[in-house]
Motif scaffolding. Sequence first.
Motif, PDB file in Angstrom:
ATOM      1  N   ILE A  58       0.850  -1.184   0.000  1.00 36.21           N
ATOM      2  CA  ILE A  58       0.000   0.000   0.000  1.00 36.21           C
ATOM      3  C   ILE A  58       0.885   1.234   0.000  1.00 36.21           C
ATOM      4  O   ILE A  58       2.064   1.166   0.367  1.00 36.21           O
ATOM      5  N   PRO A  59       0.347   2.382  -0.417  1.00 39.63           N
ATOM      6  CA  PRO A  59       1.122   3.620  -0.246  1.00 39.63           C
ATOM      7  C   PRO A  59       1.263   3.931   1.239  1.00 39.63           C
ATOM      8  O   PRO A  59       0.485   3.447   2.074  1.00 39.63           O
ATOM      9  N   GLY A  60       2.262   4.735   1.585  1.00 44.61           N
ATOM     10  CA  GLY A  60       2.503   5.052   2.985  1.00 44.61           C
ATOM     11  C   GLY A  60       1.280   5.607   3.678  1.00 44.61           C
ATOM     12  O   GLY A  60       0.504   6.384   3.100  1.00 44.61           O
ATOM     13  N   LEU A  61       1.092   5.221   4.930  1.00 43.45           N
ATOM     14  CA  LEU A  61      -0.037   5.713   5.718  1.00 43.45           C
ATOM     15  C   LEU A  61       0.186   7.179   6.083  1.00 43.45           C
ATOM     16  O   LEU A  61       1.328   7.632   6.245  1.00 43.45           O
ATOM     17  N   VAL A  62      -0.913   7.913   6.238  1.00 43.73           N
ATOM     18  CA  VAL A  62      -0.846   9.356   6.484  1.00 43.73           C
ATOM     19  C   VAL A  62      -1.658   9.690   7.729  1.00 43.73           C
ATOM     20  O   VAL A  62      -2.882   9.515   7.750  1.00 43.73           O
ATOM     21  N   GLU A  63      -0.974  10.140   8.775  1.00 41.37           N
ATOM     22  CA  GLU A  63      -1.639  10.624   9.995  1.00 41.37           C
ATOM     23  C   GLU A  63      -2.005  12.086   9.768  1.00 41.37           C
ATOM     24  O   GLU A  63      -1.142  12.962   9.754  1.00 41.37           O
ATOM     25  N   SER A  64      -3.273  12.350   9.611  1.00 36.40           N
ATOM     26  CA  SER A  64      -3.716  13.693   9.244  1.00 36.40           C
ATOM     27  C   SER A  64      -4.060  14.585  10.433  1.00 36.40           C
ATOM     28  O   SER A  64      -4.407  15.758  10.251  1.00 36.40           O
ATOM     29  N   HIS A  65      -3.930  14.067  11.673  1.00 32.76           N
ATOM     30  CA  HIS A  65      -4.297  14.881  12.847  1.00 32.76           C
ATOM     31  C   HIS A  65      -3.722  14.231  14.110  1.00 32.76           C
ATOM     32  O   HIS A  65      -4.320  13.319  14.673  1.00 32.76           O
ATOM     33  N   VAL A  66      -2.565  14.727  14.575  1.00 35.02           N
ATOM     34  CA  VAL A  66      -1.910  14.167  15.757  1.00 35.02           C
ATOM     35  C   VAL A  66      -1.342  15.297  16.612  1.00 35.02           C
ATOM     36  O   VAL A  66      -0.874  16.308  16.091  1.00 35.02           O
ATOM     37  N   HIS A  67      -1.379  15.095  17.937  1.00 39.14           N
ATOM     38  CA  HIS A  67      -0.801  16.053  18.882  1.00 39.14           C
ATOM     39  C   HIS A  67       0.481  15.462  19.477  1.00 39.14           C
ATOM     40  O   HIS A  67       0.470  14.843  20.549  1.00 39.14           O
ATOM     41  N   LEU A  68       1.597  15.661  18.787  1.00 35.38           N
ATOM     42  CA  LEU A  68       2.860  15.084  19.243  1.00 35.38           C
ATOM     43  C   LEU A  68       3.366  15.737  20.517  1.00 35.38           C
ATOM     44  O   LEU A  68       3.999  15.077  21.355  1.00 35.38           O
ATOM     45  N   ASP A  69       3.118  17.026  20.686  1.00 39.11           N
ATOM     46  CA  ASP A  69       3.657  17.737  21.853  1.00 39.11           C
ATOM     47  C   ASP A  69       3.014  17.275  23.152  1.00 39.11           C
ATOM     48  O   ASP A  69       3.616  17.395  24.225  1.00 39.11           O
ATOM     49  N   LYS A  70       1.777  16.738  23.069  1.00 36.91           N
ATOM     50  CA  LYS A  70       1.053  16.328  24.272  1.00 36.91           C
ATOM     51  C   LYS A  70       0.982  14.808  24.429  1.00 36.91           C
ATOM     52  O   LYS A  70       0.305  14.312  25.335  1.00 36.91           O
ATOM     53  N   ALA A  71       1.669  14.075  23.567  1.00 34.02           N
ATOM     54  CA  ALA A  71       1.618  12.613  23.615  1.00 34.02           C
ATOM     55  C   ALA A  71       2.330  12.091  24.860  1.00 34.02           C
ATOM     56  O   ALA A  71       3.225  12.727  25.421  1.00 34.02           O
ATOM     57  N   LEU A  72       1.885  10.908  25.304  1.00 30.19           N
ATOM     58  CA  LEU A  72       2.564  10.139  26.355  1.00 30.19           C
ATOM     59  C   LEU A  72       2.633  10.878  27.689  1.00 30.19           C
ATOM     60  O   LEU A  72       3.575  10.710  28.456  1.00 30.19           O
ATOM     61  N   MET A 359      -9.119   5.875   3.571  1.00 28.55           N
ATOM     62  CA  MET A 359      -9.194   7.080   4.390  1.00 28.55           C
ATOM     63  C   MET A 359      -7.853   7.417   5.030  1.00 28.55           C
ATOM     64  O   MET A 359      -7.592   8.581   5.343  1.00 28.55           O
ATOM     65  N   ALA A 360      -7.012   6.409   5.253  1.00 30.53           N
ATOM     66  CA  ALA A 360      -5.696   6.630   5.870  1.00 30.53           C
ATOM     67  C   ALA A 360      -4.587   6.708   4.838  1.00 30.53           C
ATOM     68  O   ALA A 360      -3.425   6.861   5.198  1.00 30.53           O
ATOM     69  N   THR A 361      -4.954   6.596   3.564  1.00 29.19           N
ATOM     70  CA  THR A 361      -3.956   6.667   2.500  1.00 29.19           C
ATOM     71  C   THR A 361      -4.336   7.804   1.551  1.00 29.19           C
ATOM     72  O   THR A 361      -4.004   8.958   1.795  1.00 29.19           O
ATOM     73  N   TYR A 362      -5.074   7.502   0.493  1.00 24.86           N
ATOM     74  CA  TYR A 362      -5.365   8.501  -0.525  1.00 24.86           C
ATOM     75  C   TYR A 362      -6.170   9.690   0.005  1.00 24.86           C
ATOM     76  O   TYR A 362      -5.886  10.846  -0.333  1.00 24.86           O
ATOM     77  N   ILE A 370      -0.894  16.518  -0.124  1.00 27.19           N
ATOM     78  CA  ILE A 370       0.251  15.879  -0.782  1.00 27.19           C
ATOM     79  C   ILE A 370      -0.186  14.930  -1.888  1.00 27.19           C
ATOM     80  O   ILE A 370       0.620  14.133  -2.380  1.00 27.19           O
ATOM     81  N   ALA A 371      -1.431  15.009  -2.318  1.00 25.26           N
ATOM     82  CA  ALA A 371      -1.976  14.032  -3.266  1.00 25.26           C
ATOM     83  C   ALA A 371      -1.254  14.039  -4.609  1.00 25.26           C
ATOM     84  O   ALA A 371      -1.167  13.001  -5.280  1.00 25.26           O
ATOM     85  N   ASP A 372      -0.718  15.174  -5.024  1.00 24.70           N
ATOM     86  CA  ASP A 372      -0.102  15.256  -6.348  1.00 24.70           C
ATOM     87  C   ASP A 372       1.116  14.340  -6.487  1.00 24.70           C
ATOM     88  O   ASP A 372       1.438  13.898  -7.595  1.00 24.70           O
ATOM     89  N   ASP A 373       1.798  14.067  -5.385  1.00 26.90           N
ATOM     90  CA  ASP A 373       3.012  13.240  -5.426  1.00 26.90           C
ATOM     91  C   ASP A 373       2.826  11.902  -4.720  1.00 26.90           C
ATOM     92  O   ASP A 373       3.814  11.242  -4.382  1.00 26.90           O
ATOM     93  N   GLY A 379       5.491   7.783 -11.227  1.00 29.09           N
ATOM     94  CA  GLY A 379       5.697   9.209 -11.019  1.00 29.09           C
ATOM     95  C   GLY A 379       5.444   9.677  -9.608  1.00 29.09           C
ATOM     96  O   GLY A 379       5.832  10.795  -9.244  1.00 29.09           O
ATOM     97  N   ALA A 380       4.801   8.851  -8.788  1.00 23.62           N
ATOM     98  CA  ALA A 380       4.536   9.215  -7.395  1.00 23.62           C
ATOM     99  C   ALA A 380       5.775   8.953  -6.541  1.00 23.62           C
ATOM    100  O   ALA A 380       6.627   8.126  -6.876  1.00 23.62           O
TER     101      ALA A 380
END
Length: 427
Positions: A58-72, A359-362, A370-373, A379-380
Amino acid sequence: MANPSPLDSADLLLRNARIDDAAAPVDIAVLDGVIAAIGPALRATATEEIDCAGRVVIPGLVESHVHLDKALLDGERANPDGTLAGAIAITAELKRRFTPAAIRDRARRVLEQAITHGTTAIRAHPDVDPIVGLLGVHTLLELREEFRGRIDLQIVAFPQEGIFRAPGTLGLLREGLRDGADVIGGCTYNEDSVAQCRRHIDLVFDLAAEFGVPVDLHADFADDTADPRFALADYIAEVTDRTGMAGRVTIGHATSLAARPPEDRRRVLFRLADAGVAVVPLPATDMFLGGRADTANIRRGIAPVRELWAAGVRTAYSSNNIRNAFTPYGNADLLDIGLFLAQTSHLAGPADLTRVLGMATYEAAAVIGIADDYGLRVGAAADLVVLSTHRVADALLDRPDRCYVVKAGRVVARTTRTRELLPATPV
């Protein structure tokens, strides 16, 4: 999908890869970080070859909404009542003790988890407010460089504490965008009145125009619309239309959409679709925080995924928070979150599950721009994941290993595991 021209040599060649359940496996050739050819039995040679043996790619998974600063943060203080207000209050207190080293350590651990789980791009929402200033933005800017080539990191300047409730935030948002944040965020409900909430949205769109960036809003995050601060999807669609921002606006959460009466809900969903506003459910958080005031028949609110699909709304999903007061679970594993979304949204069968994977890829790639690439096409960018399953439709159900994770044509993570079923011992 066909190879447009002969290819003699490549940097990486994935042999016998399953990319479509209705077709035979193919080879995928990568050259200079880009997919150069896809087709059966390619005659090219490569510096590195991987035999996928019919496993899914599959194409790489894309996390579209994450709070890294408040994780863990779960080890520091838990959420005593499990409410959104409680999570915001606890985290505001913990933020007063944030340091660059602490944010860096926690965010780095999540980024490393995400990479091993097949994620190749993340949109992160660090808090921007008078409590923590731009500490989260600046730390993630450093991590963006540290992890370059392994994962792409977009940074959202996010006013968790509100704009009017937290005077000084507007200037900090502007400074964060000048310093390199990619997206302007909003927390549309965290103001004292509907008028202020609408003005909050207006100011966010003003910043988007000033800096030429997309908009990503936390909105309508409640069990219902009894409080009109959680019924702003219509207004967001209106402002998107007025400002010509179609395709560059995203709403996260949007749980109260599910509580609207059917005809009203249908109207709002088609309004969002027409305006080009995407919706990103965050099921782990939405299920944990939702329904806390209910004493019977407790609501389990998640934005209505199937109805969003039917209305034509671009819809992704993401992890949101990981092991903190907002969400005390998670491993930065999007396939795990996708299965949970399917289980809690009455989604089942190959067609639904394949669409959830999309939903987690395209779809997520389109949400973060980032859909163009992106994708499984010549070509992707060669951002790819080899899964330990042999059907695309089973990518969620099988909870597969991410055997290989490829970023820009280079293997950046792999998982090797042997399972052995032993014979029964004779009685």
